[in-house]
Design a protein around this motif. Sequence first.
Motif, PDB file in Angstrom:
ATOM      1  N   LEU A 347       0.802  -1.225   0.000  1.00  0.00           N
ATOM      2  CA  LEU A 347       0.000   0.000   0.000  1.00  0.00           C
ATOM      3  C   LEU A 347       0.838   1.281   0.000  1.00  0.00           C
ATOM      4  CD1 LEU A 347      -2.911   0.983  -0.031  1.00  0.00           C
ATOM      5  CD2 LEU A 347      -2.884   0.986   2.468  1.00  0.00           C
ATOM      6  N   PRO A 348       2.017   1.363   0.653  1.00  0.00           N
ATOM      7  CA  PRO A 348       2.804   2.597   0.575  1.00  0.00           C
ATOM      8  C   PRO A 348       3.217   3.004  -0.833  1.00  0.00           C
ATOM      9  CG  PRO A 348       3.560   1.260   2.421  1.00  0.00           C
ATOM     10  CD  PRO A 348       2.577   0.435   1.662  1.00  0.00           C
ATOM     11  N   PHE A 349       3.212   2.065  -1.815  1.00  0.00           N
ATOM     12  CA  PHE A 349       3.564   2.433  -3.190  1.00  0.00           C
ATOM     13  C   PHE A 349       2.487   3.291  -3.854  1.00  0.00           C
ATOM     14  CE2 PHE A 349       6.181  -1.362  -2.553  1.00  0.00           C
ATOM     15  CZ  PHE A 349       7.406  -0.918  -3.028  1.00  0.00           C
ATOM     16  N   TYR A 350       1.297   3.344  -3.268  1.00  0.00           N
ATOM     17  CA  TYR A 350       0.208   4.131  -3.859  1.00  0.00           C
ATOM     18  C   TYR A 350       0.584   5.609  -3.950  1.00  0.00           C
ATOM     19  CZ  TYR A 350      -4.159   6.741  -4.127  1.00  0.00           C
ATOM     20  OH  TYR A 350      -5.138   7.638  -4.474  1.00  0.00           O
ATOM     21  N   SER A 351       1.269   6.133  -2.939  1.00  0.00           N
ATOM     22  CA  SER A 351       1.633   7.554  -2.953  1.00  0.00           C
ATOM     23  C   SER A 351       2.577   7.894  -4.099  1.00  0.00           C
ATOM     24  CB  SER A 351       2.287   7.927  -1.619  1.00  0.00           C
ATOM     25  OG  SER A 351       3.423   7.118  -1.376  1.00  0.00           O
ATOM     26  N   LYS A 352       3.338   6.911  -4.606  1.00  0.00           N
ATOM     27  CA  LYS A 352       4.227   7.158  -5.746  1.00  0.00           C
ATOM     28  C   LYS A 352       3.490   7.012  -7.082  1.00  0.00           C
ATOM     29  CE  LYS A 352       8.239   5.451  -3.183  1.00  0.00           C
ATOM     30  NZ  LYS A 352       9.329   4.434  -3.134  1.00  0.00           N
ATOM     31  N   ILE A 353       2.487   6.125  -7.114  1.00  0.00           N
ATOM     32  CA  ILE A 353       1.761   5.870  -8.367  1.00  0.00           C
ATOM     33  C   ILE A 353       0.719   6.947  -8.649  1.00  0.00           C
ATOM     34  CG2 ILE A 353       0.206   4.220  -9.510  1.00  0.00           C
ATOM     35  CD1 ILE A 353       1.607   2.018  -7.840  1.00  0.00           C
ATOM     36  N   VAL A 354       0.066   7.470  -7.613  1.00  0.00           N
ATOM     37  CA  VAL A 354      -1.067   8.366  -7.808  1.00  0.00           C
ATOM     38  C   VAL A 354      -0.684   9.647  -8.527  1.00  0.00           C
ATOM     39  CG1 VAL A 354      -0.823   9.564  -5.584  1.00  0.00           C
ATOM     40  CG2 VAL A 354      -3.087   9.330  -6.605  1.00  0.00           C
ATOM     41  N   SER A 355       0.550  10.094  -8.399  1.00  0.00           N
ATOM     42  CA  SER A 355       0.960  11.346  -9.058  1.00  0.00           C
ATOM     43  C   SER A 355       0.989  11.203 -10.578  1.00  0.00           C
ATOM     44  CB  SER A 355       2.338  11.770  -8.544  1.00  0.00           C
ATOM     45  OG  SER A 355       3.289  10.761  -8.800  1.00  0.00           O
ATOM     46  N   ASN A 356       1.086   9.974 -11.097  1.00  0.00           N
ATOM     47  CA  ASN A 356       1.145   9.764 -12.553  1.00  0.00           C
ATOM     48  C   ASN A 356      -0.225   9.457 -13.170  1.00  0.00           C
ATOM     49  OD1 ASN A 356       3.975  10.031 -12.500  1.00  0.00           O
ATOM     50  ND2 ASN A 356       4.202   7.860 -11.915  1.00  0.00           N
ATOM     51  N   LEU A 357      -1.285   9.377 -12.351  1.00  0.00           N
ATOM     52  CA  LEU A 357      -2.617   9.044 -12.861  1.00  0.00           C
ATOM     53  C   LEU A 357      -3.390  10.322 -13.189  1.00  0.00           C
ATOM     54  CD1 LEU A 357      -3.544   6.204 -10.326  1.00  0.00           C
ATOM     55  CD2 LEU A 357      -2.599   5.953 -12.637  1.00  0.00           C
ATOM     56  N   THR A 358      -3.981  10.341 -14.375  1.00  0.00           N
ATOM     57  CA  THR A 358      -4.744  11.519 -14.829  1.00  0.00           C
ATOM     58  C   THR A 358      -6.249  11.319 -14.761  1.00  0.00           C
ATOM     59  OG1 THR A 358      -4.555  10.719 -17.105  1.00  0.00           O
ATOM     60  CG2 THR A 358      -2.873  12.281 -16.320  1.00  0.00           C
ATOM     61  N   GLU A 359      -6.702  10.088 -14.596  1.00  0.00           N
ATOM     62  CA  GLU A 359      -8.127   9.799 -14.501  1.00  0.00           C
ATOM     63  C   GLU A 359      -8.356   8.692 -13.474  1.00  0.00           C
ATOM     64  OE1 GLU A 359      -9.627   8.196 -18.129  1.00  0.00           O
ATOM     65  OE2 GLU A 359      -7.946   6.829 -18.421  1.00  0.00           O
ATOM     66  N   PRO A 360      -9.589   8.538 -12.981  1.00  0.00           N
ATOM     67  CA  PRO A 360      -9.862   7.467 -12.009  1.00  0.00           C
ATOM     68  C   PRO A 360      -9.461   6.114 -12.569  1.00  0.00           C
ATOM     69  CG  PRO A 360     -11.701   8.990 -12.098  1.00  0.00           C
ATOM     70  CD  PRO A 360     -10.791   9.394 -13.218  1.00  0.00           C
ATOM     71  N   SER A 361      -8.621   5.406 -11.811  1.00  0.00           N
ATOM     72  CA  SER A 361      -8.054   4.146 -12.296  1.00  0.00           C
ATOM     73  C   SER A 361      -8.187   3.068 -11.238  1.00  0.00           C
ATOM     74  CB  SER A 361      -6.570   4.343 -12.659  1.00  0.00           C
ATOM     75  OG  SER A 361      -6.414   5.388 -13.601  1.00  0.00           O
ATOM     76  N   ILE A 362      -7.841   1.860 -11.663  1.00  0.00           N
ATOM     77  CA  ILE A 362      -7.808   0.703 -10.761  1.00  0.00           C
ATOM     78  C   ILE A 362      -6.344   0.294 -10.626  1.00  0.00           C
ATOM     79  CG2 ILE A 362      -8.510  -1.680 -10.425  1.00  0.00           C
ATOM     80  CD1 ILE A 362     -10.997  -1.023 -12.167  1.00  0.00           C
ATOM     81  N   ILE A 363      -5.870   0.286  -9.402  1.00  0.00           N
ATOM     82  CA  ILE A 363      -4.479  -0.096  -9.118  1.00  0.00           C
ATOM     83  C   ILE A 363      -4.518  -1.509  -8.543  1.00  0.00           C
ATOM     84  CG2 ILE A 363      -2.388   0.495  -7.842  1.00  0.00           C
ATOM     85  CD1 ILE A 363      -3.639   3.384  -7.681  1.00  0.00           C
ATOM     86  N   ASP A 364      -4.046  -2.437  -9.333  1.00  0.00           N
ATOM     87  CA  ASP A 364      -4.093  -3.844  -8.946  1.00  0.00           C
ATOM     88  C   ASP A 364      -2.743  -4.229  -8.340  1.00  0.00           C
ATOM     89  OD1 ASP A 364      -4.467  -6.570  -8.679  1.00  0.00           O
ATOM     90  OD2 ASP A 364      -5.691  -6.709 -10.488  1.00  0.00           O
ATOM     91  N   MET A 365      -2.756  -4.632  -7.060  1.00  0.00           N
ATOM     92  CA  MET A 365      -1.548  -5.061  -6.346  1.00  0.00           C
ATOM     93  C   MET A 365      -1.625  -6.532  -5.950  1.00  0.00           C
ATOM     94  SD  MET A 365      -0.906  -1.809  -3.836  1.00  0.00           S
ATOM     95  CE  MET A 365      -0.686  -0.151  -4.505  1.00  0.00           C
ATOM     96  N   GLU A 366      -2.468  -7.291  -6.654  1.00  0.00           N
ATOM     97  CA  GLU A 366      -2.631  -8.702  -6.304  1.00  0.00           C
ATOM     98  C   GLU A 366      -1.370  -9.482  -6.652  1.00  0.00           C
ATOM     99  OE1 GLU A 366      -5.718 -12.427  -7.109  1.00  0.00           O
ATOM    100  OE2 GLU A 366      -5.959 -10.529  -8.193  1.00  0.00           O
ATOM    101  N   VAL A 367      -0.943  -9.387  -7.900  1.00  0.00           N
ATOM    102  CA  VAL A 367       0.293 -10.016  -8.369  1.00  0.00           C
ATOM    103  C   VAL A 367       1.097  -8.920  -9.036  1.00  0.00           C
ATOM    104  CG1 VAL A 367       1.340 -11.798  -9.798  1.00  0.00           C
ATOM    105  CG2 VAL A 367      -0.878 -12.230  -8.707  1.00  0.00           C
ATOM    106  N   GLY A 368       2.118  -8.457  -8.375  1.00  0.00           N
ATOM    107  CA  GLY A 368       2.826  -7.286  -8.870  1.00  0.00           C
ATOM    108  C   GLY A 368       1.981  -6.040  -8.657  1.00  0.00           C
ATOM    109  N   ILE A 369       2.292  -4.979  -9.389  1.00  0.00           N
ATOM    110  CA  ILE A 369       1.548  -3.721  -9.306  1.00  0.00           C
ATOM    111  C   ILE A 369       1.395  -3.168 -10.726  1.00  0.00           C
ATOM    112  CG2 ILE A 369       1.526  -1.373  -8.382  1.00  0.00           C
ATOM    113  CD1 ILE A 369       3.266  -2.370  -6.080  1.00  0.00           C
ATOM    114  N   TYR A 370       0.129  -2.995 -11.171  1.00  0.00           N
ATOM    115  CA  TYR A 370      -0.132  -2.364 -12.467  1.00  0.00           C
ATOM    116  C   TYR A 370      -1.456  -1.624 -12.370  1.00  0.00           C
ATOM    117  CZ  TYR A 370      -3.440  -6.154 -13.462  1.00  0.00           C
ATOM    118  OH  TYR A 370      -4.492  -7.024 -13.417  1.00  0.00           O
ATOM    119  N   THR A 371      -1.682  -0.739 -13.331  1.00  0.00           N
ATOM    120  CA  THR A 371      -2.902   0.085 -13.336  1.00  0.00           C
ATOM    121  C   THR A 371      -3.721  -0.210 -14.575  1.00  0.00           C
ATOM    122  OG1 THR A 371      -1.747   1.901 -14.465  1.00  0.00           O
ATOM    123  CG2 THR A 371      -1.772   1.945 -12.040  1.00  0.00           C
ATOM    124  N   THR A 372      -5.005  -0.046 -14.434  1.00  0.00           N
ATOM    125  CA  THR A 372      -5.961  -0.191 -15.535  1.00  0.00           C
ATOM    126  C   THR A 372      -7.145   0.721 -15.251  1.00  0.00           C
ATOM    127  OG1 THR A 372      -7.272  -1.782 -16.809  1.00  0.00           O
ATOM    128  CG2 THR A 372      -7.110  -2.145 -14.433  1.00  0.00           C
TER     129      THR A 372
END
Length: 446
Positions: A347-372
């Motif tokens: 969960l602490p990686f969210y603060s680094k990822i959120v700055s690169n998101l321009t629209e409401p997204s889904i951050i999947d951290m189940e296996v690795g970390i990726y956005t959709t």
Amino acid sequence: MTKKKDKKEPVKVIEKSEWQKRHEEFVARRVAKKAEEEKRLAEEREKAEAEVEAESAETQEGLEKDEKPEADDREETSELDESEKVNQSDEADKSSEGDDEVTQAEPEKEGNTLSSKEEKTDKKELKAQAKAEKKAKSLEKKRLGRPMRIARLKVASIIFVALVTLVLSGFILTPFSKEKKLTVTGLTNTDESTVLIATGIKKSDYITSVFLNMRDYEKAIIAADPWVKSAKMTYHFPNTFEIAVTENRIIAYAQTKSGYQPVLENGVRMPLVSEAKLPASFLTVNLTDEKAVQSLVTKLAKLDQKLVSSIQVVNPIKNAATEDLIALEVKEGHIIRVPLSQIEVKLPFYSKIVSNLTEPSIIDMEVGIYTTTATIEDVMAQEKAEREEAKKKAEEEAKKADSTSENSDPTSESSQSNSDETETTEISESTETGTTEETSTASSSE
């Protein structure tokens, strides 16, 4: 008349201590040393006087030898010369007398200097001896007075302890020994009466017993009240006890059919609260498993409070490959999928990822970390459903064909089998095209 017999009292022999014996030996040595020094000084004085006398005798002999040739010359010369020589002899006599006075004055001065030095040394020795005697006397007084001082100290300590015990016993017998004031500070959610009841202190308890058992009362408060995280009890003279309480923070609110339950940082659920008491923004937990709620809250309490405050809702994800997968809805409109067992790490990686998101997204951290995004997932879900429907239709048609082929000719069976093969090949081609489209959409979203 009866004669009274004189009874001689036995003479008491007082044994001298080692210190007295050493002191007497020291004094005897000092006396002997002083006598030797006086003898030496007397010998030096005699030698100095003898030397002075010898020098004065030599000077007088020399003067007498000088006067004899002058007298012979006066007899041979004329009367005129005699008168002149007589005058000269008179002058010589005067000068000789002056020389004798000088020679006599010099030994007197030398004797005076020697006597003054001896007097100074004698004075120094007398002063040192007086100091030593004074010091010895003071030590002797201290030694003799030591048993008396020790006895006085013992008596004073006994009297002091007796007075203290008397005062304490008198105070205990008075009603003031049970009059105590208890105050509680640091309360927000719990109340003072609950804390005081948790201590177990009664009105009949003495102040001394409360003072001696303060640590036990602190433990009792923490064990009895789940709101209390820590308690510190202090005493203020004469009869005031202050209890400083630190409460557990509310990390989230568990949503139930009846309302909301505060969940503390120690994982304990508190009773329901009314909507009026709810804060403007809070974290809602929709998990039904009690252990999962406790685990979630204890882990969130260890994370950064700014990150935790951005989470609004926690929902379970059913029918997932990961059993403890949960969805976190945040204020920015994003959804975070993360396993509960890995929430502290990922969960602490969210603060680094959120700055690169321009629209409401889904951050999947189940296996690795990726956005959709939701649209991409909807398209993928629709394609998946279509593939499943096509597969079901193919299976149903295959079953129908099997049932009809049993009643028909072998030639018809062969033709039917050929038609089935063509249909299955078409279905497989369509599924392959669907999978390629799905992968292309997923790669474009990444």
